[in-house]
Motif scaffolding. Structure first.
Motif, mmCIF file in Angstrom:
data_model
loop_
_atom_site.group_PDB
_atom_site.id
_atom_site.type_symbol
_atom_site.label_atom_id
_atom_site.label_comp_id
_atom_site.label_asym_id
_atom_site.label_seq_id
_atom_site.Cartn_x
_atom_site.Cartn_y
_atom_site.Cartn_z
ATOM 1 N N GLN A 488 0.833 -1.193 -0.176
ATOM 2 C CA GLN A 488 0.083 -0.053 0.152
ATOM 3 C C GLN A 488 0.733 1.187 0.089
ATOM 4 O O GLN A 488 0.484 2.393 -0.904
ATOM 5 N N LEU A 489 1.743 1.467 0.902
ATOM 6 C CA LEU A 489 2.671 2.536 1.092
ATOM 7 C C LEU A 489 3.493 2.633 -0.412
ATOM 8 O O LEU A 489 3.895 3.946 -0.522
ATOM 9 N N THR A 490 3.854 1.591 -1.186
ATOM 10 C CA THR A 490 4.444 1.883 -2.405
ATOM 11 C C THR A 490 3.573 2.380 -3.580
ATOM 12 O O THR A 490 3.878 3.415 -4.169
ATOM 13 N N PHE A 491 2.204 1.680 -3.557
ATOM 14 C CA PHE A 491 1.722 2.076 -4.724
ATOM 15 C C PHE A 491 0.645 3.366 -4.620
ATOM 16 O O PHE A 491 0.116 3.863 -5.503
ATOM 17 N N ILE A 492 0.138 3.549 -3.271
ATOM 18 C CA ILE A 492 -0.901 4.609 -3.098
ATOM 19 C C ILE A 492 -0.129 5.853 -3.702
ATOM 20 O O ILE A 492 -1.023 6.558 -4.286
ATOM 21 N N PRO A 493 0.898 6.267 -3.260
ATOM 22 C CA PRO A 493 1.349 7.186 -3.450
ATOM 23 C C PRO A 493 1.624 7.487 -5.170
ATOM 24 O O PRO A 493 1.630 8.642 -5.686
ATOM 25 N N LEU A 494 1.696 6.225 -5.934
ATOM 26 C CA LEU A 494 1.742 6.467 -7.518
ATOM 27 C C LEU A 494 0.719 6.742 -8.133
ATOM 28 O O LEU A 494 0.695 7.173 -9.054
ATOM 29 N N PHE A 495 -0.634 6.540 -7.413
ATOM 30 C CA PHE A 495 -1.874 7.159 -7.902
ATOM 31 C C PHE A 495 -1.692 8.475 -8.039
ATOM 32 O O PHE A 495 -1.801 9.357 -9.162
ATOM 33 N N TRP A 496 -0.952 8.963 -7.053
ATOM 34 C CA TRP A 496 -1.001 10.667 -7.012
ATOM 35 C C TRP A 496 0.255 11.159 -7.794
ATOM 36 O O TRP A 496 -0.183 12.220 -8.538
ATOM 37 N N VAL A 497 1.175 10.540 -8.030
ATOM 38 C CA VAL A 497 2.410 11.036 -8.972
ATOM 39 C C VAL A 497 1.694 11.147 -10.361
ATOM 40 O O VAL A 497 2.211 11.923 -11.298
ATOM 41 N N GLY A 498 0.863 9.889 -10.557
ATOM 42 C CA GLY A 498 0.229 9.898 -11.705
ATOM 43 C C GLY A 498 -0.623 10.993 -12.292
ATOM 44 O O GLY A 498 -0.776 11.667 -13.355
ATOM 45 N N LEU A 499 -1.396 11.378 -10.982
ATOM 46 C CA LEU A 499 -2.460 12.489 -11.353
ATOM 47 C C LEU A 499 -1.775 13.858 -11.516
ATOM 48 O O LEU A 499 -2.259 14.600 -12.066
ATOM 49 N N ASN A 500 -0.434 13.847 -11.098
ATOM 50 C CA ASN A 500 0.341 15.095 -10.925
ATOM 51 C C ASN A 500 1.184 15.222 -12.241
ATOM 52 O O ASN A 500 2.417 15.764 -12.118
ATOM 53 N N GLY A 501 1.223 14.438 -13.138
ATOM 54 C CA GLY A 501 2.108 14.927 -14.321
ATOM 55 C C GLY A 501 2.958 13.818 -14.468
ATOM 56 O O GLY A 501 3.899 14.038 -15.251
ATOM 57 N N MET A 502 3.100 12.865 -13.939
ATOM 58 C CA MET A 502 4.119 11.560 -14.238
ATOM 59 C C MET A 502 3.460 10.845 -15.120
ATOM 60 O O MET A 502 2.754 9.871 -14.787
ATOM 61 N N ASN A 503 4.300 10.608 -16.328
ATOM 62 C CA ASN A 503 3.850 9.370 -17.315
ATOM 63 C C ASN A 503 4.554 8.381 -16.921
ATOM 64 O O ASN A 503 5.601 8.340 -16.527
ATOM 65 N N ARG A 504 4.062 7.056 -17.339
ATOM 66 C CA ARG A 504 4.749 5.803 -17.198
ATOM 67 C C ARG A 504 5.925 5.665 -18.020
ATOM 68 O O ARG A 504 5.938 6.463 -19.129
ATOM 69 N N ARG A 505 6.760 4.704 -17.886
ATOM 70 C CA ARG A 505 7.850 4.314 -18.533
ATOM 71 C C ARG A 505 8.960 5.453 -18.874
ATOM 72 O O ARG A 505 9.396 5.831 -19.884
ATOM 73 N N VAL A 506 9.349 6.258 -17.903
ATOM 74 C CA VAL A 506 10.346 7.175 -17.975
ATOM 75 C C VAL A 506 11.252 6.931 -16.789
ATOM 76 O O VAL A 506 10.986 6.488 -15.606
ATOM 77 N N ALA A 507 12.428 7.169 -17.041
ATOM 78 C CA ALA A 507 13.544 7.050 -16.089
ATOM 79 C C ALA A 507 13.787 8.332 -15.434
ATOM 80 O O ALA A 507 14.206 8.594 -13.968
ATOM 81 N N THR A 508 13.533 9.529 -15.859
ATOM 82 C CA THR A 508 13.476 10.765 -15.249
ATOM 83 C C THR A 508 12.219 11.608 -15.086
ATOM 84 O O THR A 508 11.294 11.056 -15.892
ATOM 85 N N TYR A 509 11.732 12.341 -14.219
ATOM 86 C CA TYR A 509 10.514 13.130 -14.258
ATOM 87 C C TYR A 509 10.803 14.509 -13.605
ATOM 88 O O TYR A 509 11.717 14.630 -13.083
#
Lengths: 601, 247
Positions: A488-509
């Motif tokens: 949960q602690l790993t993947f719940i934050p990843l919902f948020w970064v996705g909503l805030n402009g982080m696209n998938r399959r990137v090494a940098t952001y």
């Protein structure tokens, strides 16, 4: 060890022959793309014949008597063995190893993503690492439960002595090691960097390693088709007397529904990958616009398999979890018939929703509405699975052993996966969320939540049956909780970064997402560490755990009515079935396994 | 038995209220600079509000069961509650109503809103290639992401004609502050309509940028371009400026 050595040698010879033919007949070099393809095909055949297909089967084709190579102990796992229990165990161990390997790759990815710039890898290497993680985990999710428990348990649960086609079963398993080797060897020839989805034109233009990806996945698909065929045939033809369709354990139904999908849609993935190979090697232009092709064609054909593939991964997971919930709540499975209808509906509707992956692709606008509607319709049968789960738990006598604990976690996670799936099925929100980390978080909840947690739950639940020993309950519960909490602690934050402009399959952001990503990375590392406990528990217990009784869970289904581990042909005498598999607390209900009357007395 | 139902229902209600308080107060979205971004955020919020009671219903039963229905040992059987069909029917009615409801709104309603009326005030060409964007402004001047930025007028309906170089690979044209995206496919022109409603720059928020959203090779993550949404007069001045530079 001899069959393994023989298989390896004839595999190498096969590879050489194939690559040589390609080199001599075309302009391909010995390490060129066509040589890789032909080498793999001949190498795969050489390996299969060498490992035992020739002795056990091929000899019959030319009028010779087949030879069976018997072995005892651990050696029986290292050869062409047609016993479904051996094959199930082979799949379980293989898939757990691949899972741990792909998990390590994920840790490397999270290390790269712990801060915004390029850290561990170049962007190019990151894409290759990410693609490797993706395809290995897809393989585990597709063949983990179905390969391991499908093979081990379906015959036992329906009262059969083996699968309908034992030799095809062994063939299917032994296709897996060359697949793994080809994928892991891809970095030697440039690796593949187009993700597990392998969208052209990228997958037509990238390095030679893409070719190995394609041939490996096509071979894996063939193995998956053969496995599906076998389970479907076994359930239809091999049920014991009295084992009517309405008495099938729910896991068998789930494996049956998933196998129908493997049998019927896997071809589309293979076809799309063959088209990529032809574009690369033969100069066809299925996907190249200058030659009259279109990249959209691939997306349609690919997702025609790859969306149903989600259900190939998750349906068996649902089966395992409902099985565990009924036995550990000691109550009949709630709404059994509705669950069966739901499994089949999920398989059916799930086959016609693929284009929801393509809302931003530029496909014809009139497709958008129908595919949104069909996708949202899947939530109705899926909802019935949740009804069955909570309805069975309600007022049960819950025995909180590790399998039930993992089943609780499964429900929670698949619930989040399902609900966030609605946001991706909705046309408008998908335009925003598509190809962002929101999707990454969503499908990890769905696939890890829906398939991997069930694989873990099933591993603990059937561990006593397979090994004949009990695992350590305390370690099991600590592992389950640890894995769950840090997931949960790993993947719940990843919902948020996705909503805030982080696209998938990137090494940098972007820099502003660094803090949350660092947190997710740290939690992911701790989550990864939990598997030390998992591995230690299982390895130690398999050797030194207390000896397991035949039925440690006091469960009704047939696999628990034989010794642990079961005898070679499963049942001492042909079984027949009387009561239902889940009639806990039903007054006067006959046992599921009918006592066979002594024919003499 | 009645008591169990009452208690679990209370737990469900409490969890739902807590959930609604959470989702109605959070602000998890980056700045929304376009009409379409608001449509997306509204749809997201509506789905979240509806998701709360569904989520808490299952969670409430899990929590309640974990604490109230324990019986170690696996020896005692539970009550053999069989499905009488009534609960299943009620469940199906509710889930079908929910699925049908969200299919209409935000589903089809949002779809029609986000597509909007036909026609556009400004047409801008977008070409993706590994690994840069080329913007073709209405005055015929091309600006690339290596040197320039994407400047857009506020309150104008903009039509993006999107494509990828041919031969090249698929890219996806995405401006997070506007939310929506559309793929750039070799050999095809896809269209996306956006009406920016507020001015803004990349310096103010990193989401005011073009970002490639479809894996396209090693430069994928860095295939981005700064965006600046400006008043119409400033946009006209910008067009004159690049025309002068280009000429």
């Amino acid at each position: 060890m001899w069959p393994l050595i023989r298989g390896t040698l004839s595999g190498i010879v096969g590879y050489m022959v194939g690559a040589l033919i390609a080199t001599l007949t075309t302009t391909s070099t010995f390490s060129g793309e066509f040589a890789l393809v032909l080498g793999f095909v001949f190498g795969l055949l050489g390996w299969l014949f060498g490992i035992g297909m020739w002795n056990a089967w091929g000899r019959e084709w030319v009028g010779l008597t087949p030879k069976t190579e018997k072995a005892e102990g651990w050696r029986r796992y290292l050869r062409f063995n047609t016993d479904h229990k051996v094959i199930g165990a082979q799949y379980l161990v293989t898939m757990l190893i691949v899972f741990l390997l792909a998990g390590l790759v994920a840790m490397a990815m999270r290390a790269e993503l712990a801060s915004p710039g390029q850290n561990l890898f170049t962007a190019d290497v990151y894409n290759k690492v990410m693609s490797m993680h993706g395809i290995l985990m897809i393989a585990v999710a597709v063949a983990g439960i179905l390969g391991a428990f499908g093979n081990y348990l379906v015959p036992l649960m329906i009262g059969a002595d083996d699968m309908a086609f034992p030799r095809i079963n062994a063939l299917g398993y032994w296709m897996v090691p060359p697949v793994a080797i080809a994928l892991l060897a891809a970095p030697l020839v440039g690796s593949f960097d187009a993700g597990w989805t392998a969208y052209p034109p990228l997958s037509v233009l990238n390095g030679d390693g893409q070719v190995l990806f394609n041939v490996a996945v096509i071979a894996f698909g063939l193995s998956s088709i053969l496995g599906g065929l076998n389970i479907v045939a076994t359930v239809i033809t091999m049920r014991a007397p009295g084992m009517t369709w309405s008495k099938l354990p729910i896991f068998v139904w789930a494996a049956f529904a998933a196998s129908i999908l493997s049998l019927t849609v896997t071809q589309f993935f293979a076809a799309s990958l063959i088209m990529i190979l032809l574009d690369r090697i033969a100069g066809t232009t299925w996907f190249g616009a200058p030659g009259g092709g279109t990249a959209l064609l691939y997306e349609h054909v690919f997702w025609f398999y790859s969306h149903p593939a989600v259900y190939i991964m998750v349906l068996p997971g649902m089966g395992v979890i409902l099985e565990i919930i009924s036995h550990f709540s000691r109550k009949p499975l709630f709404a059994y018939k509705a669950v069966v209808v739901s499994f089949l509906s999920i398989a059916g509707i799930g086959s016609v929703v693929w284009a929801h992956h393509m809302f931003t692709s530029g496909m014809a606008q009139n497709l958008e509405g129908p595919f949104m509607a069909l996708t949202e319709a899947v939530s109705i049968p899926t909802g019935v699975i949740f009804l069955a789960a909570v309805g069975t738990l309600w007022r049960g006598k819950l025995w909180f052993q590790t399998p039930l604990l993992l089943a609780f976690f499964w429900i929670f996670q698949f619930l989040i996966g399902g609900i966030t799936g609605v946001f991706l099925a909705d046309f408008v929100t998908d335009l925003s969320l598509h190809d962002t980390y929101f999707v990454v978080a969503h499908f990890h909840y769905t696939i890890v939540g829906g398939s991997i947690f069930a694989l873990m739950a099933g591993t603990f639940y059937w561990f006593p049956k397979v090994t004949g020993r009990m695992y350590n309950e305390k370690l099991g519960k600590i592992f389950a909780t640890w894995f769950f909490v840090f997931f949960q602690l790993t993947f719940i934050p990843l919902f948020w970064v996705g909503l805030n402009g982080m696209n998938r399959r990137v090494a940098t952001y972007q820099d502003n997402l660094g803090g949350v990503n660092r947190f997710a990375s740290m939690m992911a590392m701790i989550m990864g560490l939990s598997f030390v406990l998992f591995v230690v528990n299982l390895l130690w217990s398999a050797k030194f755990g207390p000896v397991a009784p035949a039925n440690p869970w006091n469960a009704r289904t047939l696999e628990w009515q034989v010794s642990s581990p079961p005898p070679e042909h499963n049942f001492p005498s042909p079984p027949s079935v009387d009561g239902g598999p889940y009639d806990y607390g039903v007054v006067g209900a006959p046992t599921h396994l009918r006592e066979v009357a002594d024919p003499v007395g | 038995m009645k008591k169990d139902i009452v208690n679990a229902t209370l737990l469900w209600i409490v969890l739902s209220i807590l959930g609604w308080i959470l989702v109605l107060n959070w602000n998890i979205f980056p700045p929304a600079l376009a009409r379409e971004a608001r449509i997306v955020d509204d749809a997201f919020n509506l789905l979240t509000v509806l998701a709360v009671p569904v989520f808490t219903f299952v969670v409430a039963i899990l929590i309640y069961a974990a604490f109230r229905f324990r019986s170690p040992g696996g020896l005692e059987d539970g009550p053999p509650i069989q499905d009488t069909g009534r609960i299943l029917t009620a469940w199906l009615v509710v889930t079908i109503a929910l699925a049908g409801g969200i299919l209409i709104n935000p589903g089809f309603v949002g779809m029609s809103e986000v597509r909007g009326e036909g026609g556009a005030d400004v047409v801008i060409g977008v070409t993706g290639q590994r690994w840069s964007w080329t913007i073709s402004y209405p005055n015929g001047v091309d600006v690339t992401s290596y040197t320039g930025e994407l400047v857009l007028p506020v309150d104008q309906r903009i039509q993006f004609d999107i494509t990828s170089l041919d031969p090249d690979v698929i890219h996806s044209f995405w401006i997070p502050a506007f939310r929506i995206k559309k793929d750039a496919v070799p050999g095809r022109i896809t269209q996306m309509f956006i009406t920016p409603t507020e001015t803004g720059t990349f310096a103010e928020d990193p989401n005011v940028r073009v970002q490639c959203a479809e894996l396209c090779g090693q430069g994928h993550a860095q295939m981005s371009m700064k965006v600046r949404v400006v008043e119409q007069a400033e946009f006209d001045a910008y067009l004159d400026e690049i025309l002068a530079e280009g000429g």
